[in-house]
Design a protein around this motif. Structure first.
Motif, PDB file in Angstrom:
ATOM      1  N   GLN A  12      47.176  26.292  41.926  1.00 37.23           N
ATOM      2  CA  GLN A  12      47.667  24.977  41.825  1.00 37.23           C
ATOM      3  C   GLN A  12      46.588  23.850  41.251  1.00 37.23           C
ATOM      4  O   GLN A  12      45.795  23.166  41.571  1.00 37.23           O
ATOM      5  CB  GLN A  12      47.905  24.374  43.363  1.00 37.23           C
ATOM      6  N   PRO A  13      46.759  24.144  39.831  1.00 40.83           N
ATOM      7  CA  PRO A  13      45.590  23.544  39.086  1.00 40.83           C
ATOM      8  C   PRO A  13      45.265  21.954  39.250  1.00 40.83           C
ATOM      9  O   PRO A  13      44.133  21.505  38.952  1.00 40.83           O
ATOM     10  CB  PRO A  13      45.627  23.969  37.515  1.00 40.83           C
ATOM     11  N   GLU A  14      46.440  21.255  39.038  1.00 44.79           N
ATOM     12  CA  GLU A  14      46.442  19.821  38.995  1.00 44.79           C
ATOM     13  C   GLU A  14      45.874  19.481  40.557  1.00 44.79           C
ATOM     14  O   GLU A  14      44.865  18.394  40.639  1.00 44.79           O
ATOM     15  CB  GLU A  14      47.713  19.363  38.957  1.00 44.79           C
ATOM     16  N   ARG A  42      42.610  30.430  34.481  1.00 43.95           N
ATOM     17  CA  ARG A  42      44.055  30.721  34.100  1.00 43.95           C
ATOM     18  C   ARG A  42      43.966  32.056  32.990  1.00 43.95           C
ATOM     19  O   ARG A  42      44.917  32.810  33.142  1.00 43.95           O
ATOM     20  CB  ARG A  42      44.717  29.678  33.044  1.00 43.95           C
ATOM     21  N   ASN A  43      43.021  32.152  32.207  1.00 45.69           N
ATOM     22  CA  ASN A  43      43.164  33.285  31.354  1.00 45.69           C
ATOM     23  C   ASN A  43      42.243  34.687  31.565  1.00 45.69           C
ATOM     24  O   ASN A  43      41.975  35.390  31.063  1.00 45.69           O
ATOM     25  CB  ASN A  43      42.622  32.854  29.833  1.00 45.69           C
ATOM     26  N   ALA A  61      49.507  29.497  62.927  1.00 48.38           N
ATOM     27  CA  ALA A  61      50.480  28.774  62.860  1.00 48.38           C
ATOM     28  C   ALA A  61      51.099  28.489  61.449  1.00 48.38           C
ATOM     29  O   ALA A  61      52.273  28.633  61.052  1.00 48.38           O
ATOM     30  CB  ALA A  61      50.360  27.311  63.538  1.00 48.38           C
ATOM     31  N   ASN A  62      50.345  28.391  60.584  1.00 48.20           N
ATOM     32  CA  ASN A  62      50.526  28.029  59.040  1.00 48.20           C
ATOM     33  C   ASN A  62      49.502  29.031  58.182  1.00 48.20           C
ATOM     34  O   ASN A  62      48.328  28.308  57.563  1.00 48.20           O
ATOM     35  CB  ASN A  62      50.307  26.710  58.862  1.00 48.20           C
ATOM     36  N   PRO A  63      49.714  30.256  58.092  1.00 45.17           N
ATOM     37  CA  PRO A  63      48.582  30.992  57.167  1.00 45.17           C
ATOM     38  C   PRO A  63      48.329  30.413  55.900  1.00 45.17           C
ATOM     39  O   PRO A  63      47.482  30.709  55.236  1.00 45.17           O
ATOM     40  CB  PRO A  63      49.418  32.372  57.066  1.00 45.17           C
ATOM     41  N   THR A  64      49.426  29.745  55.046  1.00 47.06           N
ATOM     42  CA  THR A  64      48.973  29.260  53.742  1.00 47.06           C
ATOM     43  C   THR A  64      48.297  27.926  54.075  1.00 47.06           C
ATOM     44  O   THR A  64      47.729  27.489  53.174  1.00 47.06           O
ATOM     45  CB  THR A  64      50.361  28.975  53.189  1.00 47.06           C
ATOM     46  N   GLY A  65      48.440  27.272  55.085  1.00 46.16           N
ATOM     47  CA  GLY A  65      47.301  26.115  55.296  1.00 46.16           C
ATOM     48  C   GLY A  65      47.785  25.081  54.598  1.00 46.16           C
ATOM     49  O   GLY A  65      48.862  24.888  53.750  1.00 46.16           O
ATOM     50  N   SER A  66      46.920  23.940  54.735  1.00 51.69           N
ATOM     51  CA  SER A  66      47.132  23.120  53.816  1.00 51.69           C
ATOM     52  C   SER A  66      45.877  22.871  52.818  1.00 51.69           C
ATOM     53  O   SER A  66      44.926  23.577  53.053  1.00 51.69           O
ATOM     54  CB  SER A  66      47.189  21.514  54.845  1.00 51.69           C
ATOM     55  N   ALA A  67      45.962  21.961  51.809  1.00 55.81           N
ATOM     56  CA  ALA A  67      44.879  21.769  50.846  1.00 55.81           C
ATOM     57  C   ALA A  67      44.746  20.276  50.971  1.00 55.81           C
ATOM     58  O   ALA A  67      44.889  19.618  49.958  1.00 55.81           O
ATOM     59  CB  ALA A  67      45.469  22.201  49.551  1.00 55.81           C
ATOM     60  N   GLU A  68      44.065  19.868  52.017  1.00 60.07           N
ATOM     61  CA  GLU A  68      43.813  18.490  52.394  1.00 60.07           C
ATOM     62  C   GLU A  68      42.287  18.269  51.902  1.00 60.07           C
ATOM     63  O   GLU A  68      41.546  18.913  51.988  1.00 60.07           O
ATOM     64  CB  GLU A  68      44.041  17.887  53.425  1.00 60.07           C
TER      65      GLU A  68
END
Length: 177
Positions: A12-14, A42-43, A61-68
């Protein structure tokens, strides 16, 4: 108990560019190489990761979690070449890789999370086929030197490379995987 959720920057580069910038600003580091790092991620020339704090219940509960940004613990990079272009380290054929840019957010320092992130970096290096890791730190960074020692790195000298104008040379470490 705090656990780390590791996220590769190129996923999620941006969003992660913003988080990398915030972390580097807090550490007093420059911002000029962020876009280069994202391109190298990326390369396939490098893998930069961010670590976010999650308690074990949140992970279940949320394995992908948040990116706060408020949960951002730190970062580390794994690269086949020096990210600043100062040192020629070799290439994949030689199996030599560099751990770089370890930084822990101030609120998370002193909790053993730098050790965990170094282990993450070593794991990524192994996955990429590295046979040997090199790492550098400012010779005045006692915590980083102790961390390298604790993980079994060998000190093999210093380099004139500096991160700040007039700063001290870096201590050079390596470790066979």
């Amino acid at each position: 108990m705090v656990q780390l959720r590791i996220v590769k920057v190129h996923e999620q580069p941006e969003l992660f560019r913003q988080h990398l910038l915030a972390l580097r600003r807090e550490a007093g580091w420059g911002e000029e190489n962020i876009l280069i790092w994202l391109e190298k991620s990326r390369n396939g020339q490098a893998c930069y990761v961010l670590a976010y704090a999650q308690n074990s219940n949140e992970l279940e509960a949320n394995p992908t979690g948040s990116a706060e940004l408020s949960d951002l613990v730190g970062m580390i990079g794994v690269t086949w070449e020096d990210p600043e272009g100062d040192v020629t380290l070799g290439n994949r054929d030689e199996g030599l890789i560099q751990l770089t840019s370890l930084v822990i957010a101030k609120r998370w320092q002193g909790k053993g999370l730098g050790l965990e992130l170094m282990r993450v970096g070593e794991s990524i290096a192994r996955e990429l086929g590295a046979k040997k890791i090199v790492s550098f730190t400012d010779r005045t960074n006692v915590a980083s030197i102790k961390l390298h020692d604790r993980l079994g790195y060998r000190t093999y000298g210093t380099t004139k490379r500096v991160w700040t104008e007039g700063g001290p040379p870096a201590v050079c470490f390596d470790k066979i995987l």
